[in-house]
Design a protein around this motif. Structure first.
Motif, short mmCIF file in Angstrom:
data_model
loop_
_atom_site.label_atom_id
_atom_site.label_comp_id
_atom_site.label_asym_id
_atom_site.label_seq_id
_atom_site.Cartn_x
_atom_site.Cartn_y
_atom_site.Cartn_z
N PRO A 151 0.80 -1.22 0.00
CA PRO A 151 0.00 0.00 0.00
C PRO A 151 0.84 1.28 0.00
CG PRO A 151 -0.91 -1.59 1.55
CD PRO A 151 0.42 -2.13 1.10
N ILE A 152 2.04 1.22 0.56
CA ILE A 152 2.94 2.38 0.53
C ILE A 152 3.59 2.51 -0.84
CG2 ILE A 152 5.04 3.37 1.55
CD1 ILE A 152 4.22 2.02 4.18
N LEU A 153 4.01 1.39 -1.41
CA LEU A 153 4.57 1.42 -2.77
C LEU A 153 3.56 1.97 -3.75
CD1 LEU A 153 6.38 -2.06 -2.90
CD2 LEU A 153 7.48 0.19 -2.92
N ASP A 154 2.29 1.66 -3.53
CA ASP A 154 1.23 2.13 -4.42
C ASP A 154 1.22 3.66 -4.49
OD1 ASP A 154 -1.40 1.50 -5.90
OD2 ASP A 154 -2.04 2.93 -4.37
N LYS A 155 1.55 4.31 -3.39
CA LYS A 155 1.57 5.77 -3.36
C LYS A 155 2.91 6.34 -3.83
CE LYS A 155 -1.65 5.84 0.55
NZ LYS A 155 -1.83 6.16 1.99
N GLU A 156 3.98 5.61 -3.57
CA GLU A 156 5.33 6.12 -3.86
C GLU A 156 5.77 5.91 -5.30
OE1 GLU A 156 7.41 5.67 0.56
OE2 GLU A 156 7.93 4.30 -1.06
N VAL A 157 5.41 4.76 -5.87
CA VAL A 157 5.88 4.41 -7.21
C VAL A 157 4.96 5.02 -8.27
CG1 VAL A 157 6.37 2.52 -8.81
CG2 VAL A 157 6.93 2.27 -6.37
N LYS A 158 5.56 5.71 -9.21
CA LYS A 158 4.80 6.33 -10.28
C LYS A 158 4.70 5.35 -11.46
CE LYS A 158 4.70 10.08 -7.84
NZ LYS A 158 3.46 10.42 -7.10
N GLY A 159 3.48 5.02 -11.84
CA GLY A 159 3.28 4.10 -12.96
C GLY A 159 3.28 2.65 -12.51
N GLU A 160 2.88 1.78 -13.42
CA GLU A 160 2.80 0.35 -13.13
C GLU A 160 4.17 -0.20 -12.74
OE1 GLU A 160 0.20 -1.87 -13.37
OE2 GLU A 160 -1.34 -0.94 -14.62
N TYR A 161 4.16 -1.19 -11.84
CA TYR A 161 5.42 -1.80 -11.41
C TYR A 161 6.17 -2.45 -12.56
CZ TYR A 161 3.27 -1.34 -6.78
OH TYR A 161 2.67 -0.85 -5.64
N VAL A 162 5.43 -3.04 -13.50
CA VAL A 162 6.07 -3.77 -14.60
C VAL A 162 6.90 -2.84 -15.48
CG1 VAL A 162 4.44 -5.67 -14.68
CG2 VAL A 162 3.95 -3.58 -15.96
N HIS A 163 6.68 -1.54 -15.39
CA HIS A 163 7.42 -0.59 -16.21
C HIS A 163 8.62 0.02 -15.46
CE1 HIS A 163 3.29 -0.07 -18.29
NE2 HIS A 163 4.00 -1.01 -18.90
N GLN A 164 8.82 -0.40 -14.20
CA GLN A 164 9.93 0.14 -13.42
C GLN A 164 11.25 -0.47 -13.88
OE1 GLN A 164 9.19 2.67 -11.26
NE2 GLN A 164 7.14 2.32 -12.11
N LYS A 165 12.29 0.35 -13.91
CA LYS A 165 13.61 -0.14 -14.33
C LYS A 165 14.43 -0.64 -13.15
CE LYS A 165 13.82 2.88 -18.38
NZ LYS A 165 14.55 3.97 -19.07
N GLU A 166 14.07 -0.21 -11.95
CA GLU A 166 14.79 -0.62 -10.74
C GLU A 166 13.91 -1.53 -9.89
OE1 GLU A 166 17.93 0.08 -10.05
OE2 GLU A 166 18.11 1.19 -11.95
N PRO A 167 14.52 -2.42 -9.09
CA PRO A 167 13.74 -3.27 -8.18
C PRO A 167 12.95 -2.43 -7.18
CG PRO A 167 16.00 -4.07 -8.37
CD PRO A 167 15.97 -2.73 -9.04
N LEU A 168 11.87 -3.00 -6.68
CA LEU A 168 11.05 -2.33 -5.68
C LEU A 168 11.75 -2.45 -4.33
CD1 LEU A 168 7.47 -3.59 -6.65
CD2 LEU A 168 8.68 -1.53 -7.42
N LYS A 169 12.00 -1.31 -3.69
CA LYS A 169 12.74 -1.29 -2.44
C LYS A 169 11.80 -1.41 -1.24
CE LYS A 169 16.79 1.29 -4.03
NZ LYS A 169 16.53 1.06 -5.45
N ILE A 170 12.15 -2.29 -0.30
CA ILE A 170 11.42 -2.49 0.94
C ILE A 170 12.38 -2.18 2.08
CG2 ILE A 170 10.05 -4.09 2.32
CD1 ILE A 170 9.67 -5.78 -0.17
N PRO A 171 12.08 -1.26 2.96
CA PRO A 171 13.02 -0.85 4.01
C PRO A 171 13.55 -2.02 4.83
CG PRO A 171 11.12 0.61 3.98
CD PRO A 171 10.81 -0.51 3.04
N GLY A 172 14.88 -2.13 4.87
CA GLY A 172 15.53 -3.16 5.69
C GLY A 172 15.51 -4.55 5.11
N CYS A 173 14.92 -4.72 3.91
CA CYS A 173 14.78 -6.05 3.32
C CYS A 173 15.40 -6.08 1.92
CB CYS A 173 13.30 -6.44 3.20
SG CYS A 173 12.40 -6.38 4.74
#
Length: 481
Positions: A151-173
């Motif tokens: 739910p936080i990534l949904d607000k932070e990431v602009k555009g669909e995840y499949v179009h992201q060039k970098e991995p999705l970052k999860i704090p501490g993980c």
């Protein structure tokens, strides 16, 4: 006068893969803490109801009271072609009235409700009957981290995840690569994305979260889930690593033609091939797998299911063993069965996977990397050839190869492209023949020791379960005052 013990109600999702860890968890509470256990079974269709009854009959349920909730009709609520990612959460929402009616008839009422991430609508029933509310994540800590952070990534990431060039970052993980994302996160316009987002939000309403992993397996991720400066500020509920919770092998069931054949094979010489209770392969992929096994010149046991034209989540629960036609192997390459009769054993009936994996002749496992299968593999010291097909299995395969070092991964994703026979041959021989396979086998045996230690008295998972038990007993004492 003996003090009464807490009554724990378990509400798992439909399907054998979800039911197995809940049965295991119930048995732990019953045997270690003498709690009363009731498991409420939910069916998504007739086949899942039959499957649930099968696994319960195979496992001793003397320690658990089983309540079969009446099936619900969701045909007017979901599209006929809806994926399992939609059907499961809708089913769990619609089952709430039946669950409430069942709870109202049980005396004494359960002290605690433990359900899945998609079963949190039943929290309203728990509140009404003054029950503690817990979620049992039958997967691992990394999956939990992604779920609560989506739910936080949904607000932070602009555009669909499949179009992201970098991995999705999860704090501490560890970050999650785009190619490892599972179906609910691939399309924001699909209902299953909304369902998964909702699960991540509602999970935080629990009094605590149980995870089918152990502290020493994922120390960094568990630390992040507890750290108020990282994921702890999102989750807020305490986290309890209580795994690995799996089915135990029953030596008395190791009989029949398959085990007669396995008993004649040398130790660590057989490749076990299975893709879980709900997954299927395309006809083309099944053909390549058959030739790959044959070309490897290694002994194997293959649990086959009729092929399907669909793949990924769309194929889940669409094809099963025990097909109506009795020519179960007619879809395998011509002459295959006769050519492999001295080195291979092919079956289509239901068989206890843990009994096969615990057999000393098994030396490798071609697996879809479902978490139940992964834990069973670890506890039996069997390295994996990762063949992820759907759900979180791509994440699992990455973790098994890059973090745990207990598996080899294919060059292409089976969910995206047909894996050729040459690659299957090479990966089988890499584990079974090449020198690199020895290091992977050593690593999985280290994980086996770690898992066994966590479960033993005084181990991390044993302590976590005992801590939970004390909180359940404290709640019951308050209720009785």
């Amino acid at each position: 006068m003996e003090t009464s013990k807490p009554h724990v109600g378990l509400l798992p999702l439909p399907g054998m893969g979800h039911l197995i860890p809940y049965l295991g968890l119930g048995k732990l509470f019953a045997t270690h803490h003498n709690f009363k256990i009731t498991i409420f079974l939910v069916s998504i269709d007739h086949s899942s109801q039959t499957e649930s009854k099968t696994i319960i009959s195979e496992m001793s349920n003397e320690l658990c009271n089983i309540v079969q909730l009446p099936p619900v009709d969701i045909t007017s609520l979901v599209d006929p072609n809806a994926t399992i990612g939609v059907r499961l959460p809708v089913t769990m929402r619609e089952i709430v009235p039946a669950f409430r009616s069942s709870i109202a008839t049980i005396m004494p009422c359960p002290t605690v409700l433990i359900t899945d991430i998609f079963g949190t609508d039943a929290f309203s029933v728990a509140d009404e009957f003054d029950m503690l509310k817990y979620v049992f994540v039958s997967l691992h800590a990394w999956f939990l981290a992604l779920t609560i952070y989506t739910p936080i990534l949904d607000k932070e990431v602009k555009g669909e995840y499949v179009h992201q060039k970098e991995p999705l970052k999860i704090p501490g993980c560890a970050s999650v690569r785009v190619e490892d994302l599972f179906d609910p996160l691939l399309d924001w316009t699909n209902q299953q994305y909304d369902e998964y987002m909702r699960a991540g939000i509602r999970l935080r309403m629990s009094d605590g979260v149980l995870v089918n992993s152990w502290e020493e397996l994922q120390p960094k991720t568990f630390a992040a889930l507890r750290d108020d400066k990282l994921l702890g500020c999102v989750l807020k509920s305490p986290v309890y690593p209580v795994g690995p919770v799996v089915t135990q092998s029953d030596d008395s069931s190791k009989s029949g033609l398959l085990f007669d054949w396995l008993n004649k094979q040398p130790n660590d010489s057989v490749v076990y091939v299975s893709f879980g209770s709900g997954a299927t392969l395309s006809h083309e992929q099944m053909t390549e797998l058959a030739f790959g096994l044959e070309l490897s010149k290694q002994r194997f046991v293959w649990v086959v299911r009729a092929p399907t034209e669909k793949s990924g989540d769309k194929a889940y629960l669409k094809g099963r063993s025990g097909d109506e036609n009795h020519d179960q192997f007619g879809y395998l390459p011509k002459g295959f069965m006769s050519r492999i009769q001295n080195v291979g054993f092919v079956i289509s009936d239901w068989v206890s996977q843990v009994d096969i994996l615990s057999h000393p002749s098994i030396g490798a496992f071609i697996s879809h990397c479902g978490w139940n299968s992964t834990l069973e593999s670890i506890l039996n010291g069997v390295p994996i050839i990762a063949f992820p097909l759907f759900a979180e299995q791509k994440m699992n395969a990455t973790m098994l190869t890059e973090e745990f070092g207990m598996a080899v991964r294919l060059e292409v994703l089976p969910s995206n492209k047909v894996v050729g026979r040459e690659e299957i041959q090479n990966k089988v021989r890499k584990i079974m023949v090449d020198k690199e396979g020895h290091g992977i086998r050593d690593r999985v045996n280290e994980l086996k020791y770690s898992a066994e230690k966590a479960l033993c008295k005084g181990g991390s998972s044993y302590r976590a379960l005992s801590e939970l038990a004390k909180s359940f007993e404290a709640r019951m004492q308050l209720q009785n005052e």
